[in-house]
Each structure stands twice: as C-alpha cells, then as structure tokens.
Design a protein around this motif. Structure first.
Motif, PDB file in Angstrom:
ATOM      1  N   THR A 232       0.851  -1.196   0.000  1.00 41.12           N
ATOM      2  CA  THR A 232       0.000   0.000   0.000  1.00 41.12           C
ATOM      3  C   THR A 232       0.881   1.238   0.000  1.00 41.12           C
ATOM      4  O   THR A 232       1.679   1.455   0.932  1.00 41.12           O
ATOM      5  N   VAL A 233       0.753   2.050  -1.034  1.00 41.28           N
ATOM      6  CA  VAL A 233       1.519   3.302  -1.166  1.00 41.28           C
ATOM      7  C   VAL A 233       0.648   4.448  -0.668  1.00 41.28           C
ATOM      8  O   VAL A 233      -0.511   4.590  -1.079  1.00 41.28           O
ATOM      9  N   PRO A 234       1.180   5.276   0.241  1.00 39.72           N
ATOM     10  CA  PRO A 234       0.352   6.349   0.843  1.00 39.72           C
ATOM     11  C   PRO A 234       0.066   7.478  -0.146  1.00 39.72           C
ATOM     12  O   PRO A 234       0.600   7.512  -1.249  1.00 39.72           O
ATOM     13  N   GLU A 235      -0.794   8.399   0.294  1.00 37.67           N
ATOM     14  CA  GLU A 235      -1.172   9.546  -0.528  1.00 37.67           C
ATOM     15  C   GLU A 235       0.074  10.305  -0.981  1.00 37.67           C
ATOM     16  O   GLU A 235       1.045  10.466  -0.233  1.00 37.67           O
ATOM     17  N   GLY A 236       0.018  10.771  -2.217  1.00 35.99           N
ATOM     18  CA  GLY A 236       1.145  11.518  -2.757  1.00 35.99           C
ATOM     19  C   GLY A 236       2.137  10.659  -3.511  1.00 35.99           C
ATOM     20  O   GLY A 236       3.010  11.176  -4.216  1.00 35.99           O
ATOM     21  N   GLY A 237       2.026   9.337  -3.364  1.00 31.10           N
ATOM     22  CA  GLY A 237       2.950   8.448  -4.075  1.00 31.10           C
ATOM     23  C   GLY A 237       4.277   8.306  -3.364  1.00 31.10           C
ATOM     24  O   GLY A 237       4.571   9.015  -2.391  1.00 31.10           O
ATOM     25  N   GLU A 238       5.081   7.374  -3.829  1.00 32.27           N
ATOM     26  CA  GLU A 238       6.341   7.106  -3.148  1.00 32.27           C
ATOM     27  C   GLU A 238       7.257   6.313  -4.076  1.00 32.27           C
ATOM     28  O   GLU A 238       6.795   5.507  -4.881  1.00 32.27           O
ATOM     29  N   LYS A 239       8.554   6.553  -3.951  1.00 28.48           N
ATOM     30  CA  LYS A 239       9.526   5.718  -4.650  1.00 28.48           C
ATOM     31  C   LYS A 239       9.667   4.416  -3.878  1.00 28.48           C
ATOM     32  O   LYS A 239       9.913   4.413  -2.667  1.00 28.48           O
ATOM     33  N   VAL A 240       9.497   3.301  -4.584  1.00 26.12           N
ATOM     34  CA  VAL A 240       9.524   1.986  -3.937  1.00 26.12           C
ATOM     35  C   VAL A 240      10.635   1.150  -4.561  1.00 26.12           C
ATOM     36  O   VAL A 240      10.802   1.117  -5.784  1.00 26.12           O
ATOM     37  N   THR A 241      11.399   0.485  -3.727  1.00 29.02           N
ATOM     38  CA  THR A 241      12.440  -0.433  -4.198  1.00 29.02           C
ATOM     39  C   THR A 241      12.025  -1.861  -3.865  1.00 29.02           C
ATOM     40  O   THR A 241      11.683  -2.169  -2.715  1.00 29.02           O
ATOM     41  N   PHE A 242      12.047  -2.704  -4.882  1.00 29.15           N
ATOM     42  CA  PHE A 242      11.737  -4.118  -4.710  1.00 29.15           C
ATOM     43  C   PHE A 242      13.049  -4.889  -4.706  1.00 29.15           C
ATOM     44  O   PHE A 242      13.954  -4.605  -5.489  1.00 29.15           O
ATOM     45  N   THR A 243      13.134  -5.879  -3.818  1.00 30.57           N
ATOM     46  CA  THR A 243      14.383  -6.616  -3.621  1.00 30.57           C
ATOM     47  C   THR A 243      14.119  -8.109  -3.619  1.00 30.57           C
ATOM     48  O   THR A 243      13.122  -8.570  -3.032  1.00 30.57           O
ATOM     49  N   TYR A 244      15.016  -8.855  -4.270  1.00 33.39           N
ATOM     50  CA  TYR A 244      14.965 -10.314  -4.217  1.00 33.39           C
ATOM     51  C   TYR A 244      16.350 -10.833  -3.851  1.00 33.39           C
ATOM     52  O   TYR A 244      17.362 -10.401  -4.410  1.00 33.39           O
ATOM     53  N   ILE A 245      16.386 -11.759  -2.877  1.00 27.73           N
ATOM     54  CA  ILE A 245      17.650 -12.373  -2.434  1.00 27.73           C
ATOM     55  C   ILE A 245      17.636 -13.839  -2.865  1.00 27.73           C
ATOM     56  O   ILE A 245      16.901 -14.656  -2.294  1.00 27.73           O
ATOM     57  N   PRO A 246      18.400 -14.202  -3.897  1.00 26.83           N
ATOM     58  CA  PRO A 246      18.327 -15.570  -4.422  1.00 26.83           C
ATOM     59  C   PRO A 246      18.749 -16.643  -3.429  1.00 26.83           C
ATOM     60  O   PRO A 246      18.196 -17.745  -3.428  1.00 26.83           O
ATOM     61  N   SER A 247      19.726 -16.350  -2.565  1.00 25.33           N
ATOM     62  CA  SER A 247      20.244 -17.411  -1.697  1.00 25.33           C
ATOM     63  C   SER A 247      19.196 -17.909  -0.713  1.00 25.33           C
ATOM     64  O   SER A 247      19.228 -19.064  -0.286  1.00 25.33           O
ATOM     65  N   THR A 248      18.237 -17.038  -0.370  1.00 23.56           N
ATOM     66  CA  THR A 248      17.197 -17.441   0.582  1.00 23.56           C
ATOM     67  C   THR A 248      15.797 -17.377  -0.013  1.00 23.56           C
ATOM     68  O   THR A 248      14.815 -17.613   0.693  1.00 23.56           O
ATOM     69  N   ASN A 249      15.715 -17.045  -1.299  1.00 25.04           N
ATOM     70  CA  ASN A 249      14.415 -16.931  -1.980  1.00 25.04           C
ATOM     71  C   ASN A 249      13.464 -16.003  -1.233  1.00 25.04           C
ATOM     72  O   ASN A 249      12.280 -16.298  -1.046  1.00 25.04           O
ATOM     73  N   GLN A 250      13.985 -14.863  -0.789  1.00 28.77           N
ATOM     74  CA  GLN A 250      13.169 -13.900  -0.049  1.00 28.77           C
ATOM     75  C   GLN A 250      12.889 -12.665  -0.910  1.00 28.77           C
ATOM     76  O   GLN A 250      13.734 -12.242  -1.709  1.00 28.77           O
ATOM     77  N   VAL A 251      11.695 -12.113  -0.702  1.00 33.34           N
ATOM     78  CA  VAL A 251      11.265 -10.911  -1.420  1.00 33.34           C
ATOM     79  C   VAL A 251      10.961  -9.817  -0.410  1.00 33.34           C
ATOM     80  O   VAL A 251      10.323 -10.065   0.608  1.00 33.34           O
ATOM     81  N   PHE A 252      11.434  -8.597  -0.716  1.00 29.80           N
ATOM     82  CA  PHE A 252      11.181  -7.451   0.162  1.00 29.80           C
ATOM     83  C   PHE A 252      10.782  -6.245  -0.687  1.00 29.80           C
ATOM     84  O   PHE A 252      11.129  -6.167  -1.865  1.00 29.80           O
ATOM     85  N   ASP A 253      10.068  -5.304  -0.056  1.00 28.32           N
ATOM     86  CA  ASP A 253       9.892  -3.989  -0.680  1.00 28.32           C
ATOM     87  C   ASP A 253      10.091  -2.932   0.390  1.00 28.32           C
ATOM     88  O   ASP A 253       9.940  -3.203   1.590  1.00 28.32           O
TER      89      ASP A 253
END
Length: 921
Positions: A232-253
């Motif tokens: 969920t991006v708040p009012e006004g918008g936001e720069k978002v970075t998406f991250t994937y770590i292959p060694s642990t198959n984890q996803v973050f934003d």
C-alpha cells in the motif's frame, strides 16, 4: 498389442533427493508412440534411484525424459533416446545428456565435476557445476590452466551466475511502464543484478494498493513468494524499491520493510553456475581447462568472447575465389590452432595436396594456391582444442555429390546462354505479387504432367506441355493462371535426400550447404549441372515475367556437432544456454545464432549471393522470428539497396522456446517498418479453422463467429499488426498442414462436393480481394489433395505430387482461380499500398448476419473503376445486400468472376449461398 519392452533406468542426483522425480518414456522406434510416467520404485542402489519399467511394444529405441512429475524441471532440456541394441539397462546422471550403458562409465561421470565452461569475454569464464557449491568471498578454489603453455591463469573472483528473471505483477505492470501483454521474459520488468545475492528494481508509484510476486528464470513454475505480496503506497505516491535475495528466496519492498539490511557479497551463496574473473586474457586458440577443489576439470570453450570486434571479419572473400591463374581460400576459424587445406583433383579420389593455411585478419586463415584449380575439390582440416576434424567450407558455392567436399568452379562458366540479359521480375510494391508455392519435384513428377524432366529444375523450362484432356501443364499453366511469382520450397542443399537415389523424397527443411543448389533436382548431382539448371529455371520464369522467391531456412541446420559450422568454430554458430545446452526454438534441435556477428554475416552474405549470382527476386524466411529484428533489418536494408523491389517475408513464429531475447523475436507486429512481411495466420485460421484441429471450421467452412477476423484481413491488418498492407501475407494454406480441399472434407464431411467447392472458392476469393500480399499453395487451383496428410514432408510422390488430371477434372475451379487472379492484377483498388489509402477508400457496408461486405471508393489507388463492392456470403442460403445509390454492374457472382458484365442491379442484390459477389460502378 500385448508385447512390451523391459527397460531399467538408474538415476543419480548429487543431492540424493529424488522426491517427485520420475521417468517419462515412450516407444520411439519402430513407432513413435504415446508417453507415460514410470515411478522410481523407492529401492535405491549405490548409484541412485531405480525405475524398473515395461514400455509397450517390441521396441528398438525408447524415448526418455527424467523429470519432476509436474514438468517443473527436467534433468536435461532435450529428449534422450535409448538404443536398445546397446542394452536394456541404462544409467543417467544429473544434468548430463549422456546415456550410459554400463555402471563403470556412469560412476566415472557421477563424481562432482565442471560440466561445461565458456569464455564469454576476454577475462570472463562461465562454468557449470554438476553439483552446487557454496561460494566464498575469494576465488572459491577455482583454477584455470592453459594446457598449451602449461601456465596457470589466476582466478580473481567467483560469483554466482544463476539467471534470475524477476517480474512484478498486477497493477505494478502499468505503474512501472511494463507492457500490458506481460510475460516472464519481458525486459521492462526485470530486477537488476546488484551483486550475485541481490536483485533490485526501483520505481515511483502513485498512491494505491498493489499486489506482486517474483517469477524466476522466465517461468511461473518457480515464483516467490507462493502468494502475492500486498503493498500500500500512501497519498502523494512514493519511490519503492523491490528486492529479491536468491540465496534465501526472499522478497522485500521498501514500504513493508523500510530498514531491511541486504547482503553486499556472494559469500555463502550456493550455486551450480559460476562466473569467474581471470587475472589475464587467455589466447582463444589455446587449450584451456577450468577446475575447482573437489571437482573434475573441464575444457573451456570460447563462445561470446568471439563477438568482440577483433574477431569480426568484414571482407567479402570468405570461401574460395577462383581465377585461372590462382585460387585464394579464406575461412573464419578464430579458435583453431592449425588449419590445413586439403585439395583433391577428383570427386572421390585421395588427397592430391595438403597445404598449411596461415593466420590472417580477425580470426581468419588464408592461402592462395597458384595454377588452375577449376573443378577441383577441397576440405578444411581444422584443429580446435586438440581435436582435428575435416569440414566442408560453409561458404562453398559448389559441392560434390551429397556434400562430402567443396568444389572450386568458375561461376561464369555455369551461366546459361543469355544469362547476362536476364533481369529480376520484382513488383513496384509487394502487394502487386500473387505468390504461388511450389516444390520442385511435386510440380512435374506426376505421370500426367506432360513434362520430360520430371522432378527436375528443367521441368520449369518446358513449354507446350499438356495433361489429360489437353489441359496446359507446367509453366504454361502458371502463365494461364496469372500468378506473378513462384516461391520455390527449399532448393539450398539439404541433408535428408541421398542424391544418388532418385526416388528419395523430402521437402528440404533440413539445410546443410546454404550457398549451393540441391543436387537431387538436377539432371545429374555431379559437377555444376545443379548450378546451371537452377539458373535456367529462374531464367525461364523471368522470360514469362514471373518472379522467383526462395524459401530459405537460416533458422537452424540439419544437425549440430557433425555440422561444418560446429567443426570449424564449435558452438559459435548455434544458440546455447547458460548450461551449455543447444536451445531449440526451431523444434529441430538447434537454432542459428544470428545475434553473433559472424553468424549474422554468414546469413547476410548468403542472401546477397543468391540475389547477385542467381537473380533471385525475393525470400520467404522459415521461422523468421528466430532470425531476430536486427538481422532482418540488415537483410532488408542490404537487399533493397541492391533491388528496391525485392520482396521479403517469413513466418512470425518459432517452433519452440528460443534462446534469442524476446525483444528480438520477429513475431507479428515486430516487422513494422522493416520492409518485410509476415504470414497472417489470423486470416488463415479465420477462413478454414484452426489448422491443429482437423475438424475445426472457419468463416468459409461453417463457423459463424469469424466476421471480425475476416474484416481485419480485408483491410490488410492495419488495425492489428501491420503498418502497411505489404506487411501481411494473406493465405489459407501452405505446404504445412492440410491442403484446403482436405481440410474442408475433414471439417464438412456431410456436405456435397458442390458445396465444398464453393467453400474452397470463397476462401480463396477472400485472399485475392483483401488488401495485402496474396499467397497460395501450388495445386490448390485444381483442388489439390494429399489424402488428408497434414505433414507430408517425407510422404513421397504419391501424396505430394501435383495430380495434373485434377486440372481437367476441376477445370471450372481452375478458371475461377485464374479469373480472380487476373481481376486482382488488373485492378489496383485491391492492391492499395498504404494504411492511409485503405482508411480513406475502403468502407464496410451493413450486410446480413455472418457476411462481410465492403466498398472500395473513388478510383482507389488509381483504379479504372470508380467504386467496387465485394460481399462474402458463407451462409448456405442466399442473402440480400442493400446497395448504395446508383447503377451497379455485376462482375462476380456465383461461380463466375471477371471483368465482363454479368448484368446490372440497383437498390439491392441477391448473393447466392457460399459465394462472393463483386460489383463495379
């Protein structure tokens, strides 16, 4: 059949995890039968898992795929085939494409090893491991040895190179600028590699709630997490970075995890694909090995490093250049340590001379030999990585029987009389062509053909030939029909026919020597007859103002490893994946790597040669999607510079999953503005039903739901995938799949022959009156049948031959085709050249349900007729069309079509069942 074949399969995995793995097997020879899954019994021996199977039938070969039982993973990409003459018990090793027929060989292969390795840049090696390793920060125990000098080349780093394709789904596609038609290999949504253990993508998002997940390695089958993540991006918008770590198959934003710490190195990453950086650049002609602690060494093969400019040779003298005083030879072999020229003064005799070639510019080797070598033969003997093989020159312009040697010829001496006065027959615009597809042998081999040179090039030079009831056959029939262009199915030397056996048959889509005509179609395969006689064919058609387009198959070759390309520069000319497997976008086991500069140069040189030496008027590119947009753009630019009227077109699809990047595949729509056309399978399927379903119906054969598809075709697909009508090749059948007559019989078995003929004529009337380039399969004008065979590539003459007796039997059909073609040729309104012309001058009219009617207005494209109306009625009842005001002259109604008046109408007109109406004003 109650017989079965016992086959025992042993399978070794380095991690000893066999959960969900099984064996898929099928009878392969003598019959290619259905596959079935066979389970590992749960009883493992010292080697690995065991499957004790009974495959139906008394088999000589059995196909095998070791797979995860949901097809999410295969042990190797390509099918394996067990030769039961070698044994009924086999051993398979993880990631290894070899079938082992004894335990000791399998055990030797089942120790951890470097499976393959490529030099992909000056100092970069890509190494595949049979068993994953956990990387350290440094070189992780890797060493590279130059076996030619005995020196070690230090490895400065080793990092994971496992491919990660990470894609964001849902509303994020549009928000981040991705294409609407998203696919897992869409480059717009790839996460960028920060380091081997970290992939990220940043973008500014407007306020809102989004869902996303990551798709890995171009597939939804491996995606993380299993369920979508909510963001969920708040009012006004936001720069978002998406991250994937292959060694642990984890996803973050960065919204849900604003302070997450991420890895900065590859330490601790487990991988089976490693990118090594070397301290110095090795010599590509040397024999190089790579090893790692605990892993068996493997040879390093130079691959993408050869794409560097220093190996890009731009000269026009590759192959042999003959003169009476001397012949020069040049071959591109940048990885060879030695190249010898083998000369033979006869086709089958032993070596006359063996001469050492010298290294020259940009990876080439050259030699000039004094004296007159006309009609001598030659081979190259090439040593690469300590292996020496002989190869036919890929640039050879003449060859021995069955392509065992290249031949040195004076090409001017192969010209037929009057050749210097021969001129191309190309149109002002591709839409002016009517293309007629013909296989050289099919065209004349029939006993009723009236031609003397049956099955040969020279049959196209014969005039005055007659068939049953004295109908015209051969070239006279083509002239009578009115077509403008003959498209010859492959006449480049192909592998599937023994040229010494005159009754062997194949379509020829398994190319071997690209710059030499096929010898089976010459009066003799020996010497230069094949060259002269193909030129005579082209000259003969040109004299009748008929052009000649070649069907060319540059997307793959008949085989790999034994091909001359692979013998000279191993694996350079073919696409290989990161694991070293040949990719199979062609469906034939390999695909030509036209993105590599010297592979692309070969194709460009080849098409230029056919245009300049043989006066070819155009090309149809088999599986053109695989050649790539860059290559096709260069082909178009170069050939249109030679002949502005040359016509280029091809198939906008692949035969399998390609190794070419998705943004380079020339699929429908990707040809826009390139000066090339694509086959319009939309109108094909719309007219006669899906080709993969024999019983499927189309607009002309009973399906009432295809009106919009036909309308799209009528306007040259300018609102779909073309920027000009010249970019669509409109057709209803070609050599592939059923003939139209056979398809109509399969989809309408209860209809009368009279109605089926009407369907056939209606389908072709749509093709010939639509905007674009019309194409027809040769023989359709006499209701060609192959007895229902939908893949007759090797079915022989009885199935494939033009049965000229059918022209006499169905002369009314032939006359209808001829009248349609002549009408099109006479009236440029059917051949508008731009999208704007079509938009301004073509209007659809209101017409009854399941019909299409349109008007061509205002002397469209400088036509002599002011206005033209066309209506297609596929219904089995006549239909009434209300006409625009004025007096209209009927020129096409029922089974008649042409320029002469068939009567006048005002207000409305009755259109007979299953027919085409054409009116002029």
């Amino acid at each position: 059949d109650s017989t079965s074949t016992k086959v025992i399969v042993h399978y070794h995995r380095f991690d000893s995890n066999y959960t969900n793995w099984d064996v898929w097997m099928w009878p392969y020879q003598p019959v290619n039968g259905n596959g079935a899954a066979y389970q590992f019994t749960g009883t493992n021996d010292d080697f690995g898992a065991v499957a004790d199977t009974q495959v139906p039938g008394d088999n000589t070969q059995v196909g095998l795929i070791v797979r995860k039982n949901d097809w999410s993973e295969k042990n190797t990409p390509n099918d394996l085939h067990i030769d039961l003459a070698k044994g009924h018990e086999v051993w398979i090793v993880q990631g290894d494409p070899t079938i082992y027929y004894n335990l000791s060989d399998a055990q030797a292969a089942a120790i951890p090893s470097v499976s393959n390795a490529y030099l992909d840049d000056e100092k970069t090696v890509l190494a595949k491991l049979s068993m994953p390793m956990t990387l350290a920060d440094a070189a992780s125990g890797f060493t590279v040895i130059d076996k030619t000098t005995g020196e070690k080349i230090p490895v400065t780093s080793a990092v994971s190179a496992n491919p990660v394709t990470a894609v964001l789904v849902g509303d994020l596609q549009q928000a981040l600028g991705a294409a609407n038609n998203w696919s897992p290999d869409d480059d717009h949504t790839l996460l960028k590699k920060i380091n081997p253990n970290l992939y990220q993508l940043s973008g500014t998002l407007p306020a809102g709630t989004y869902q996303y997940k990551i798709a890995l390695d171009h597939s939804w089958n491996t995606s993380y997490p299993g369920n979508n993540v909510s963001l969920t991006v708040p009012e006004g918008g936001e720069k978002v970075t998406f991250t994937y770590i292959p060694s642990t198959n984890q996803v973050f934003d960065s919204v849900n995890h604003p302070n997450q710490a991420f890895p900065t190195s590859s330490a601790g990453v487990q991988t089976n694909l490693v990118q090594l950086t070397l301290a110095s650049a090795p010599d590509v002609t040397h024999n190089l090995d790579v090893a790692a602690d605990g892993y068996k060494a493997h040879n390093i093969l130079p691959r993408n490093v050869l794409n560097l400019p220093r190996y890009d040779y731009s000269g026009n003298d590759l192959g042999n250049v003959y003169s009476k005083d001397a012949t020069s030879f040049r071959v591109w072999a940048p990885t060879a340590s030695n190249v010898q020229l083998l000369l033979y003064n006869s086709e089958k005799g032993s070596i006359t001379k063996q001469l050492e070639m010298q290294k020259s510019d940009n990876g080439t080797w050259k030699l000039q030999v004094s004296g007159n070598l006309e009609n001598w033969y030659y081979l190259y003997q090439v040593t690469v990585n300590g292996t020496t093989q002989t190869a036919v020159d890929p640039y050879a312009r003449a060859i021995s029987v069955n392509a065992t040697r290249g031949m040195i010829v004076d090409l001017k001496a192969t010209d037929p009389a009057g050749w210097q006065g021969d001129h191309e027959q190309t149109p002002a615009n591709p839409v002016d062509e009517v293309i007629y597809e013909a296989h050289v042998r099919d065209f004349s081999i029939d006993a009723n053909s009236g031609m003397k040179n049956k099955g040969k090039y020279l049959a196209f030079t014969e005039h005055g030939t007659k068939g049953p009831d004295h109908v015209k056959t051969g070239i006279d029939s083509l002239k009578e029909l009115g077509i403008t262009t003959v498209q010859l199915q492959p006449v480049e030397e192909f592998n599937s026919i023994d040229e010494t056996q005159p009754d062997t048959y194949n379509w020829g889509y398994d190319p071997r020597n690209y710059n030499v005509p096929e010898g089976a179609y010459a009066t003799t395969p020996e010497g230069t007859a094949r060259i002269t006689e193909l030129k005579q064919l082209i000259q003969s058609l040109h004299q009748q103002r008929i052009g000649v387009n070649m069907d060319v198959v540059y997307n793959h070759t008949f085989d790999v490893m034994v091909s001359d390309f692979d013998k000279i520069v191993p694996q350079y000319y073919y696409r290989t994946d990161s694991n070293g497997n040949y990719t199979n976008g062609s469906g034939c086991g390999n695909e030509f790597a036209t993105e590599h500069p010297m592979a692309q140069k070969f194709v460009l040189d080849s098409v230029n040669y056919w245009v300049n030496e043989y006066h070819v008027d155009g090309f149809r590119f088999d599986l053109m999607a695989l050649l790539g947009k860059d290559t096709m753009a260069k082909i178009s630019n170069e050939l249109h510079a030679i002949n502005p009227g040359i016509v280029l077109y091809g198939e906008p699809w692949t035969g399998g999953t390609s190794g070419l990047s998705s943004d380079q595949l020339v699929t429908k729509g990707q040809q826009k503005g390139l000066g090339i056309g694509v086959f319009n399978d939309n109108i094909r399927n719309g007219l006669d039903g899906n080709v993969f379903d024999k019983t499927a119906q189309g607009f002309a054969t009973g399906d009432p739901n295809q009106v919009d598809v036909i309308k799209n075709g009528v306007i040259g697909s300018i609102q779909d995938f073309t920027s000009a009508p010249s970019e669509t090749i409109n057709y209803v059948t070609s050599h592939d799949n059923m003939t139209l007559w056979d398809k109509i019989l399969a989809s309408n078995p209860s209809d009368t022959e009279a109605d089926r003929i009407k369907m056939d004529e209606l389908a072709h009337a749509v093709v010939f009156t639509s905007q674009g380039v019309p194409f027809m399969q040769g023989g359709e004008e006499m209701l060609r049948t192959k007895g229902g065979n939908d893949n007759s590539y090797n079915a022989g003459d009885s199935v494939n031959q033009f049965d000229w007796s059918r022209k006499a039997q169905f002369k009314d059909v032939f006359d209808y085709f001829s009248s349609m073609i002549h009408l099109r040729n006479q009236h440029p309104a059917f051949r508008m050249t731009t999208a704007d012309q079509i938009k301004q001058n073509l209007t659809f009219l209101e017409s009854p349900t399941n019909t299409v009617a349109f008007e061509l207005k205002n002397y469209a494209n400088h036509d002599t007729w002011k206005n033209i109306i066309v209506m297609y009625n596929p219904n089995k009842t006549s239909q009434t069309l209300n006409l625009p005001s004025g007096d209209w002259t009927i020129v096409g109604l029922g089974d008649q079509i042409g320029e002469k008046s068939l009567g006048h109408v005002m207000g409305n007109v009755q259109v007979p069942a299953i027919s085409t109406l054409i009116l002029k004003q």
